[in-house]
Design an enzyme around this catalytic site. Structure first.
Site, short mmCIF file in Angstrom:
data_model
loop_
_atom_site.label_atom_id
_atom_site.label_comp_id
_atom_site.label_asym_id
_atom_site.label_seq_id
_atom_site.Cartn_x
_atom_site.Cartn_y
_atom_site.Cartn_z
N CYS A 97 -50.19 38.87 -26.89
CA CYS A 97 -50.22 39.57 -28.18
C CYS A 97 -51.61 40.05 -28.57
CB CYS A 97 -49.66 38.66 -29.28
SG CYS A 97 -47.96 38.13 -28.97
N HIS A 151 -51.83 40.97 -36.20
CA HIS A 151 -50.69 40.93 -35.28
C HIS A 151 -49.44 40.57 -36.07
CE1 HIS A 151 -48.02 40.01 -32.06
NE2 HIS A 151 -48.12 38.70 -32.20
N ASN A 184 -41.61 41.24 -33.37
CA ASN A 184 -42.88 41.04 -32.66
C ASN A 184 -42.85 41.86 -31.37
OD1 ASN A 184 -45.06 40.10 -31.19
ND2 ASN A 184 -44.63 37.94 -31.50
#
Length: 357
Positions: free
Chosen positions: A110, A247, A277
């Protein structure tokens, strides 16, 4: 001194959407269970490979910058879900857009996009490159065991890209911090790799698994510590931050992060409800959305941070340039998709659900 500033941006989301209500038709969950815990309402499911998503985002970023692919000196593609391991998919994107330059993939999960931005900034500051294309792209739906509620509800597919260009003006990347803590790397993992026994089909469990509570704590700590470092490095006060683009893993993580940093929540850009996500793609997609929504203005100071498998963490302080609208728009599009998100995942969902019984 040379600085690296963002001059182009583009995103690509596949058209098929899988809602929380769709998920509830085949696993034991509900919108009422998912949304309060994550902030997610839906996610996009790709009918094409990661490189196709990345290529469309790249073409849109090039158009926004008013550049031709031949003017790019390097392509850095951050992904944990490439079409192929050999060759890298940055080379696929390079072929698709017609660039002639260095091209490589990185996997920092990520944090991949911010890692890529840091590498691109270093190349520009050294004088090695003048223009670098940085992409975050994922097709994480491929890695999901659709019988596991704890992961099936979280992830989505998509891509985002930016062009970084050299400038003598103090703008763009002002500071960044990258880190990795391998002590608990197993709490967020997928088992795909050469450790699998190629002769034993039962060893092919390469699906995403994680310890949610432990990740929650470590994500807040990792992003918070590195964010503090980039602010101290540049002598920036938290009150001088115009926008935080974190994020997009979980809305509760974002809320806790900005609260502990004593930053007003209204300064946090959150779009996880629409996408879930998307790992390395969340921050570049969020940049594009923030620009579209008028949340980024010329000269704004932007803090971005991320946390991911490894356990990676990253933070970056940016000063936006003068332009917040694209110079041009690309007509690049994905091939048509005749299926809904539910139809795209149904075969895999049926397989995993039957296996779990």
């Amino acid at each position: 001194m040379q600085y690296a500033t963002i001059t182009g941006w583009g995103k690509c989301l596949p058209p098929a959407i899988l809602t929380n209500h769709d998920l509830a038709t085949f696993i034991e969950t509900s919108d009422e269970w998912i949304r309060p815990r994550t902030g997610i309402s839906q996610r996009h499911i790709s009918h094409v490979n990661t490189s196709e998503l990345a290529s469309v985002a790249a073409k849109r970023a090039l158009a926004a910058a008013g550049l031709d692919a031949s003017q790019i000196d390097m392509i850095i593609l951050a992904t944990a879900s490439p079409d192929t391991l050999i060759p890298n998919i940055a080379s696929t994107v390079q072929a698709n857009i017609g660039a002639q330059c260095a091209a490589f993939d990185i996997n920092a999960a990520c944090c991949g996009f911010l890692y890529g931005m840091g590498l691109a900034n270093a190349q520009i500051q050294s004088g090695q490159c003048q223009r670098v294309l940085v992409i975050g792209a994922e097709r994480l739906s491929f890695y999901l065991d659709w019988s596991r509620r704890e992961t099936a509800v979280l992830f989505g597919d998509g891509a985002g890209a930016v062009i970084l260009e050299a400038t003598d003006t103090k703008q763009g990347v002002l500071a960044y911090e990258l880190n990795n803590d391998p002590s608990c790397r197993e709490i967020l993992s997928a088992g795909f790799g050469t450790k699998m026994d190629r002769f034993d089909a039962d060893s092919l469990d390469f699906f995403i698994q994680f310890d949610g509570q432990e990740i929650f704590k470590r994500a807040i700590r990792g992003m918070g510590q590195l964010s503090k470092k980039v602010l101290e490095k540049t002598g920036t006060n938290k009150d001088d931050i115009d926008l935080v683009i974190p994020h997009q893993a979980n809305e509760r993580i974002i809320d806790t992060l900005v609260s502990r940093m004593k930053i007003d929540k209204s300064k946090a850009f959150i779009n996880i409800a629409n996408y879930g996500n998307t790992s390395a793609a969340t921050i570049p997609i969020a940049i594009c959305d923030a620009l579209e929504q008028g949340r980024i203005n010329a000269g704004d100071t932007i803090l971005s941070c991320a946390f991911g498998a490894g356990l990676t963490s990253a933070a970056m302080l940016l000063k936006w340039g003068d332009r917040v609208t694209p110079i041009a728009e690309s007509d690049a599009e994905l091939p048509p998709c005749d299926s809904t998100g539910l139809e795209l995942v149904k075969r895999a969902a049926d397989y995993f659900l039957s296996k779990a019984q």
